[in-house]
Design a protein around this motif. Structure first.
Motif, PDB file in Angstrom:
ATOM      1  N   SER A 264       0.833  -1.113   0.094  1.00 42.14           N
ATOM      2  CA  SER A 264       0.070   0.086   0.082  1.00 42.14           C
ATOM      3  C   SER A 264       0.948   1.276  -0.049  1.00 42.14           C
ATOM      4  O   SER A 264       0.331   2.488   0.026  1.00 42.14           O
ATOM      5  CB  SER A 264      -0.851   0.140   1.230  1.00 42.14           C
TER       6      SER A 264
ATOM      7  N   THR B 226      -2.409   7.184  -1.435  1.00 42.91           N
ATOM      8  CA  THR B 226      -1.805   6.706   0.167  1.00 42.91           C
ATOM      9  C   THR B 226      -0.984   8.185   0.520  1.00 42.91           C
ATOM     10  O   THR B 226      -0.549   8.009   1.764  1.00 42.91           O
ATOM     11  CB  THR B 226      -0.899   5.741  -0.148  1.00 42.91           C
TER      12      THR B 226
ATOM     13  N   THR C 162      -1.975   4.726   9.779  1.00 39.25           N
ATOM     14  CA  THR C 162      -2.844   4.009   8.917  1.00 39.25           C
ATOM     15  C   THR C 162      -2.517   3.163   8.008  1.00 39.25           C
ATOM     16  O   THR C 162      -3.138   2.227   7.536  1.00 39.25           O
ATOM     17  CB  THR C 162      -3.787   5.525   8.180  1.00 39.25           C
TER      18      THR C 162
ATOM     19  N   GLU D  67      -3.524  -0.853   7.676  1.00 32.35           N
ATOM     20  CA  GLU D  67      -3.973  -1.488   6.339  1.00 32.35           C
ATOM     21  C   GLU D  67      -3.217  -2.623   5.867  1.00 32.35           C
ATOM     22  O   GLU D  67      -3.871  -3.765   5.767  1.00 32.35           O
ATOM     23  CB  GLU D  67      -4.195  -0.408   5.151  1.00 32.35           C
ATOM     24  N   ASP D  68      -1.865  -2.534   6.277  1.00 35.85           N
ATOM     25  CA  ASP D  68      -0.973  -3.682   5.768  1.00 35.85           C
ATOM     26  C   ASP D  68      -1.260  -4.874   6.870  1.00 35.85           C
ATOM     27  O   ASP D  68      -1.346  -6.141   6.416  1.00 35.85           O
ATOM     28  CB  ASP D  68       0.276  -3.091   5.878  1.00 35.85           C
TER      29      ASP D  68
ATOM     30  N   LYS E  86      -4.124  -5.567   8.348  1.00 31.20           N
ATOM     31  CA  LYS E  86      -5.210  -6.356   7.958  1.00 31.20           C
ATOM     32  C   LYS E  86      -5.379  -7.259   6.819  1.00 31.20           C
ATOM     33  O   LYS E  86      -5.616  -8.278   6.860  1.00 31.20           O
ATOM     34  CB  LYS E  86      -6.259  -5.274   7.609  1.00 31.20           C
ATOM     35  N   ARG E  87      -4.510  -6.829   5.633  1.00 31.19           N
ATOM     36  CA  ARG E  87      -4.087  -7.402   4.753  1.00 31.19           C
ATOM     37  C   ARG E  87      -3.475  -8.812   4.723  1.00 31.19           C
ATOM     38  O   ARG E  87      -3.708  -9.763   4.357  1.00 31.19           O
ATOM     39  CB  ARG E  87      -3.709  -6.671   3.450  1.00 31.19           C
TER      40      ARG E  87
END
Length: 564
Positions: free
Chosen positions: A520, A526, A533, A537-538, A540-541
């Motif tokens: 990301s 981004t 943030t 996000e990383d 979660k992925r």
């Protein structure tokens, strides 16, 4: 923020998976795994040798010390395994060798304590005296009688003693033979009068000129089983009592079989009293019928007596040769009327005659001899008690109710028909409905299933295999399974793209050597996002792509360990 990615080559995975798994374990884990494997191997070997244990069966029991020693010595010579039981009174061998061993020992005459019969006569030695020959014959006869008596199902062992006196030339001074029989019965078994009489007649019929009264039968407790000559009347009274009890039990069983399906088992009690006539009556009667007519009567004898003199002619006419002729022979007509008495046909005077006839007829007589049978029933009396009916109300309380009178009358009629009620004989039946008073002491609780003998025997036979199986499962789950799980799990220091990505997310410095930048980081849009943030996000992925790696990290956090 910029990040620098340095590509590092991955470490090669070991080809030997077992060696790689063992290398991941420490010393204590390796020791536990080794002990678990050895324990499982020992349990498997124990079960294997237990399954190969022979099934021991009884070969001989109640042997004397001499016979037991001879049998054991012969078994050792034949290489047959054996063991003792019941304190050395029984010898046991494997089940597959019982019959073969018995036959081989019997061919050698073992055990010698067995009963011998007339085979003793086959070993006659040269020079035997008459006394020795007679003694061998007596022993053989005793053995044959013992074998015959032991063939009865209730007799465990028997001994027969014969007293055979020497016969001399004086007939009046000869003594009669006698015999004594000692019986050992199986526990819980008895002999009835018929079986004892059969043993007595068997022995008496096997010895010439032996009277059955000279045979005594005694059991192992010293009780005389055979009736003595003075106890014939007592024996007859005992037989009459047994016959009466048998009749009463038969009628009682009939009444119970009829009423138990109606009121339930245990809710009816019955007693029958039988008055049996054992007197022997023999009567003779003679009957004569009235006189019959002569035509229908049978003539037994007939006697006819006739007496008379012929007619005489008086001399008449001129004396001379013509008038001096003798009288002619008298004749009588066969048919027709006879001439008047005293008057001849030619006018001469007839002689006198007399006739008597006696006829005896058979007397119609009937002679009847009646012998009444012994053991006839003169009167029967039956007393029956029926329990009240029990029911449970809605509250679960047991209540009792009496049986209605009409149903009680029907049951009384059933009892009368069952026992063959006879008003002319004077039979009586009394059926009463009352509440049974059962004390707690009389109530016998059913035996629990774990206290039953067959279940206990089954548990003893399965205890050792089940214990070994449980021990094996305990060793497997407690020692072997944890070691195998540790061998299969990946090592904490194994480099992987997922672990590198997770380390990059967790670290505050994105520029970590050998870790690629998050995907990301270069995505459009981004730039406006902050570092926190982007890392979220990383993370979660990464959790969606490699949940196992995330779970290991969370586990290390919970345990308080520093992630590698």
């Amino acid at each position: 923020m910029t990040s620098t990615v340095v590509e590092m080559p991955l470490q090669p995975i070991p080809q030997n998976a077992l060696g790689a798994g063992l290398s991941r374990l420490d010393a204590s884990q390796k020791l536990k795994l080794g002990l678990g494997v050895l324990g499982l191997l020992a349990i498997a070997l124990s079960l294997f040798f237990m399954s190969r244990q022979p099934d021991w069966r009884l070969l001989y029991t109640n042997l004397s010390d001499k016979d037991g020693g001879a049998v054991v010595a012969q078994l050792a010579q034949m290489n047959v395994p054996y063991k003792y039981s019941e304190g050395g009174q029984a010898i046991m061998v494997p089940a597959d060798k019982v019959h073969d061993t018995r036959l081989r020992l019997a061919s050698q005459g073992l055990p010698k304590g067995s009963v011998t019969g007339f085979e003793l006569m086959e070993n006659n030695r040269f020079g035997m005296t008459q006394f020795q020959e007679r003694l061998s014959f007596q022993r053989g006869l005793e053995g044959e009688l013992t074998r015959s008596i032991q063939s009865l199902s209730s007799v465990q062992a028997a001994r027969v003693h014969l007293a055979l006196p020497n016969q001399n030339g004086f007939f009046r001074e000869q003594q009669k033979p006698s015999a004594s029989v000692l019986l050992t019965l199986y526990p819980g078994r008895t002999l009835d009068k018929g079986q004892v009489a059969g043993i007595v007649h068997l022995v008496a019929s096997s010895v010439p000129e032996m009277n059955p009264k000279a045979v005594s039968v005694v059991d192992d407790a010293g009780a005389l089983l055979s009736a003595s000559p003075d106890g014939q009347a007592q024996g007859a009274d005992t037989q009459k009592l047994q016959y009466t009890q048998q009749i009463e039990q038969t009628y009682t069983r009939r009444i119970l079989d009829m009423l138990e399906p109606l009121v339930g088992v245990g809710n009816v009690k019955a007693q029958v009293n039988a008055d049996v006539d054992f007197s022997l009556v023999e009567s003779t009667s003679e009957e004569h019928k009235p006189n019959q007519t002569p035509a229908s009567g049978a003539v037994r004898s007939q006697q006819v007596v006739e007496d008379g003199t012929g007619p005489q002619n008086q001399p008449a006419g001129v004396p001379g040769a013509t008038t001096n002729q003798p009288p002619a022979t008298g004749t009588a007509p066969i048919n027709g009327a006879a001439a008047p008495l005293g008057v001849a046909a030619n006018g001469s005077t007839a002689g006198s005659s007399r006739r008597e006839s006696v006829v005896n007829y058979e007397v119609d007589k009937t002679v009847k001899v009646v012998r009444e049978a012994s053991g006839t029933i003169r009167r029967l009396s039956a007393a029956v008690v029926i329990n009240h009916r029990s029911s449970t109300d809605r509250a679960g309380k047991t209540i009792t109710q009496p049986i209605p009178p009409e149903q009680l009358e029907q049951m009384t009629a059933l009892v009368r028909e069952t026992m063959g009620f006879s008003q002319a004989r004077g039979d009586s039946v009394n059926v009463v409905n009352a509440v049974f008073n059962v004390s707690p002491e009389m109530q016998q609780d059913p035996v629990a299933w774990w206290m039953q003998s067959e279940n206990q025997a089954l548990a003893r036979s399965l205890a050792w295999p089940l214990a070994m199986l449980g021990l094996g499962l305990l060793v497997l789950m407690g020692l072997v399974r944890p070691g195998l799980k540790l061998m299969k799990s990946p090592p904490p220091g194994l480099p992987a793209p997922a672990r590198s990505q997770l380390s990059t997310v967790l670290d505050e410095q994105p520029e970590r050597a050998g870790l690629p930048a998050p995907a990301s980081a270069g995505a459009p849009g981004t730039e406006v996002m902050g570092p926190e943030t982007l890392r979220l996000e990383d993370a979660k992925r990464l959790a969606k792509e490699n949940p196992m790696a995330v779970a290991n990290i969370v586990k290390s956090w919970v345990n308080g360990e520093v992630p590698a």
